[in-house]
Scaffold this active site. Sequence first.
Site, PDB file in Angstrom:
ATOM      1  N   ILE A  16      14.577  29.627  29.382  1.00 36.67           N
ATOM      2  CA  ILE A  16      13.723  28.449  29.594  1.00 36.67           C
ATOM      3  C   ILE A  16      14.155  27.701  30.855  1.00 36.67           C
ATOM      4  O   ILE A  16      13.326  27.358  31.709  1.00 36.67           O
ATOM      5  CB  ILE A  16      13.765  27.518  28.357  1.00 36.67           C
ATOM      6  CG1 ILE A  16      13.167  28.227  27.149  1.00 36.67           C
ATOM      7  CG2 ILE A  16      13.014  26.211  28.640  1.00 36.67           C
ATOM      8  CD1 ILE A  16      13.386  27.518  25.820  1.00 36.67           C
TER       9      ILE A  16
ATOM     10  N   THR B 262      14.193  18.966  25.464  1.00 39.71           N
ATOM     11  CA  THR B 262      13.345  19.864  24.668  1.00 39.71           C
ATOM     12  C   THR B 262      14.222  20.908  23.979  1.00 39.71           C
ATOM     13  O   THR B 262      13.710  21.894  23.460  1.00 39.71           O
ATOM     14  CB  THR B 262      12.307  20.613  25.550  1.00 39.71           C
ATOM     15  OG1 THR B 262      13.024  21.350  26.545  1.00 39.71           O
ATOM     16  CG2 THR B 262      11.318  19.674  26.204  1.00 39.71           C
TER      17      THR B 262
ATOM     18  N   ARG C 156      17.810  20.568  21.748  1.00 35.46           N
ATOM     19  CA  ARG C 156      18.140  20.120  20.392  1.00 35.46           C
ATOM     20  C   ARG C 156      18.747  18.724  20.479  1.00 35.46           C
ATOM     21  O   ARG C 156      19.498  18.409  21.404  1.00 35.46           O
ATOM     22  CB  ARG C 156      19.138  21.061  19.709  1.00 35.46           C
ATOM     23  CG  ARG C 156      18.575  22.411  19.274  1.00 35.46           C
ATOM     24  CD  ARG C 156      17.570  22.302  18.121  1.00 35.46           C
ATOM     25  NE  ARG C 156      17.084  23.606  17.682  1.00 35.46           N
ATOM     26  CZ  ARG C 156      15.980  24.209  18.134  1.00 35.46           C
ATOM     27  NH1 ARG C 156      15.232  23.620  19.050  1.00 35.46           N
ATOM     28  NH2 ARG C 156      15.623  25.396  17.664  1.00 35.46           N
TER      29      ARG C 156
ATOM     30  N   ASP D 237      11.390  15.855  22.988  1.00 39.79           N
ATOM     31  CA  ASP D 237      10.635  16.683  22.034  1.00 39.79           C
ATOM     32  C   ASP D 237      11.466  16.918  20.782  1.00 39.79           C
ATOM     33  O   ASP D 237      10.949  17.390  19.775  1.00 39.79           O
ATOM     34  CB  ASP D 237      10.268  18.031  22.687  1.00 39.79           C
ATOM     35  CG  ASP D 237       9.323  18.846  21.818  1.00 39.79           C
ATOM     36  OD1 ASP D 237       8.286  18.292  21.403  1.00 39.79           O
ATOM     37  OD2 ASP D 237       9.625  20.022  21.541  1.00 39.79           O
TER      38      ASP D 237
ATOM     39  N   GLU E 152      14.454  14.423  13.016  1.00 37.06           N
ATOM     40  CA  GLU E 152      13.050  14.798  13.247  1.00 37.06           C
ATOM     41  C   GLU E 152      12.403  15.438  12.025  1.00 37.06           C
ATOM     42  O   GLU E 152      11.201  15.331  11.833  1.00 37.06           O
ATOM     43  CB  GLU E 152      12.899  15.703  14.465  1.00 37.06           C
ATOM     44  CG  GLU E 152      13.621  17.017  14.364  1.00 37.06           C
ATOM     45  CD  GLU E 152      13.528  17.817  15.666  1.00 37.06           C
ATOM     46  OE1 GLU E 152      12.646  18.668  15.737  1.00 37.06           O
ATOM     47  OE2 GLU E 152      14.335  17.607  16.574  1.00 37.06           O
TER      48      GLU E 152
ATOM     49  N   HIS F 214       8.445  17.865  18.352  1.00 41.86           N
ATOM     50  CA  HIS F 214       8.907  19.254  18.449  1.00 41.86           C
ATOM     51  C   HIS F 214       7.734  20.227  18.628  1.00 41.86           C
ATOM     52  O   HIS F 214       7.520  21.133  17.816  1.00 41.86           O
ATOM     53  CB  HIS F 214       9.746  19.644  17.218  1.00 41.86           C
ATOM     54  CG  HIS F 214      10.730  20.734  17.528  1.00 41.86           C
ATOM     55  ND1 HIS F 214      12.039  20.682  17.181  1.00 41.86           N
ATOM     56  CD2 HIS F 214      10.588  21.927  18.181  1.00 41.86           C
ATOM     57  CE1 HIS F 214      12.664  21.785  17.579  1.00 41.86           C
ATOM     58  NE2 HIS F 214      11.788  22.553  18.201  1.00 41.86           N
TER      59      HIS F 214
ATOM     60  N   ALA G  56       7.144  21.609  21.896  1.00 46.72           N
ATOM     61  CA  ALA G  56       7.275  22.289  23.191  1.00 46.72           C
ATOM     62  C   ALA G  56       6.923  23.776  23.075  1.00 46.72           C
ATOM     63  O   ALA G  56       6.397  24.374  24.001  1.00 46.72           O
ATOM     64  CB  ALA G  56       8.685  22.117  23.737  1.00 46.72           C
ATOM     65  N   PHE G  57       7.168  24.360  21.914  1.00 50.56           N
ATOM     66  CA  PHE G  57       6.903  25.800  21.711  1.00 50.56           C
ATOM     67  C   PHE G  57       5.436  26.072  21.393  1.00 50.56           C
ATOM     68  O   PHE G  57       4.982  27.213  21.416  1.00 50.56           O
ATOM     69  CB  PHE G  57       7.730  26.322  20.524  1.00 50.56           C
ATOM     70  CG  PHE G  57       7.150  25.863  19.194  1.00 50.56           C
ATOM     71  CD1 PHE G  57       7.410  24.595  18.723  1.00 50.56           C
ATOM     72  CD2 PHE G  57       6.307  26.694  18.460  1.00 50.56           C
ATOM     73  CE1 PHE G  57       6.847  24.148  17.528  1.00 50.56           C
ATOM     74  CE2 PHE G  57       5.751  26.264  17.265  1.00 50.56           C
ATOM     75  CZ  PHE G  57       6.016  24.977  16.799  1.00 50.56           C
TER      76      PHE G  57
END
Length: 335
Positions: free
Chosen positions: A154, A232, A234, A258, A263, A302, A304-305
């Site tokens: 990434i 983005t 952890r 993110d 979360e 969360h 981003a994926f």
Amino acid sequence: MKMHIVFYEVNNEEKAYLKKYLSKNFSLEFYSEPLTVENANSAANADIISVFIFSKITQPILDKLHNLKLISTRSTGFNHINLKAAQKIGISVCNVPYYGENTVAEHTFALILALSRNLHKAYHRTNQGNFSIKGLRGFDLKGKTIGIIGAGSIGTHVIKMAKGFGMNVVVFDPVENHIVKELLEIKYLPLEELLSVSDVISLHCPYNENTHYLINMSNINRVKKGALFINTARAGIIEPSALYYAIDSGIFGGAGLDVFEGEDLINEENQMLSKNVPVEQMESILKTNMLLRKENVIITPHIAFDSKEAVERILETTVENIEAFSGSRKYYKVI
Ligand code: NAI
């Protein structure tokens, strides 16, 4: 006899895909909720379980799954699985390593650009019929320095995109990639130096014992005043108190998150009351709520994926991993 697979955290679309490709050779069971110690009996007969990141696969869960042979996580990160405990009892673990390098990198830039050009503030204003430009002046990315912490799949995509914007790139990563260094003309720096020269700091390393609180109360004051902070990766890579302090004091000029402490619980206030959430975690959740009210903080849940293409790649690889494990394919990616 067919191997039994229990899937957690799946929606109807994912369920249809998995049924289409796996039901011929496997017996399948699906749950939309995460696997927890309370519902672990649902996987008592499972040969394989497949989870996403909100199922924390701990020793007490593994103790209940006597038939289990494979944990297939439909994510890149695997810090939600106790790998040592699984390994000790001979359970294989596989992930989806390359589904979303560009996807997460694109979301990283969505957060950077939203902050650098005040898109979130402008959106709120114009939505209410206010077209004043006062206070909405942004800044150029061209010529600014971005510090990438973790230049793997990434991080490398983020570097390429940053180069497209005309940014200087510095990297902190204990493993130097010489090809990336030469081709993309980046500079590796020690962490504290990176913090002090970067206008944007973006995290792309895994979360583990080496990266726990990598940015913390001892090094937060090294950050260049006003830098944007993007996470983005952890939540646990930055110490929560360092994050709140940096935002409150203006060390971070803005933050795009993110991932954030608590979360998996923040959406479920009832769960917070019924589950025995430790006081420290409650505190983090409350602090995240406080961050939400800050104008210079953008939080996404969360996602981003979560692009159409990336989710398709996740499902494809998960099917391949499971088929390979059961013997009908040659290769699967074991962690
Ligand atoms: P990767 O394994 O390709 O790259 C990780 C890089 O971090 C490697 O170059 C490694 O050397 C480096 N690294 C390891 N320890 C480090 C340390 N102590 N300090 C600095 N760098 C260190 O992983 P990839 O695919 O790039 O993913 C990175 C992380 O992004 C994942 O572990 C996951 O937690 C997160 N992620 C988040 C998603 C989201 O939806 N928000 C989706 C996918 C991944």
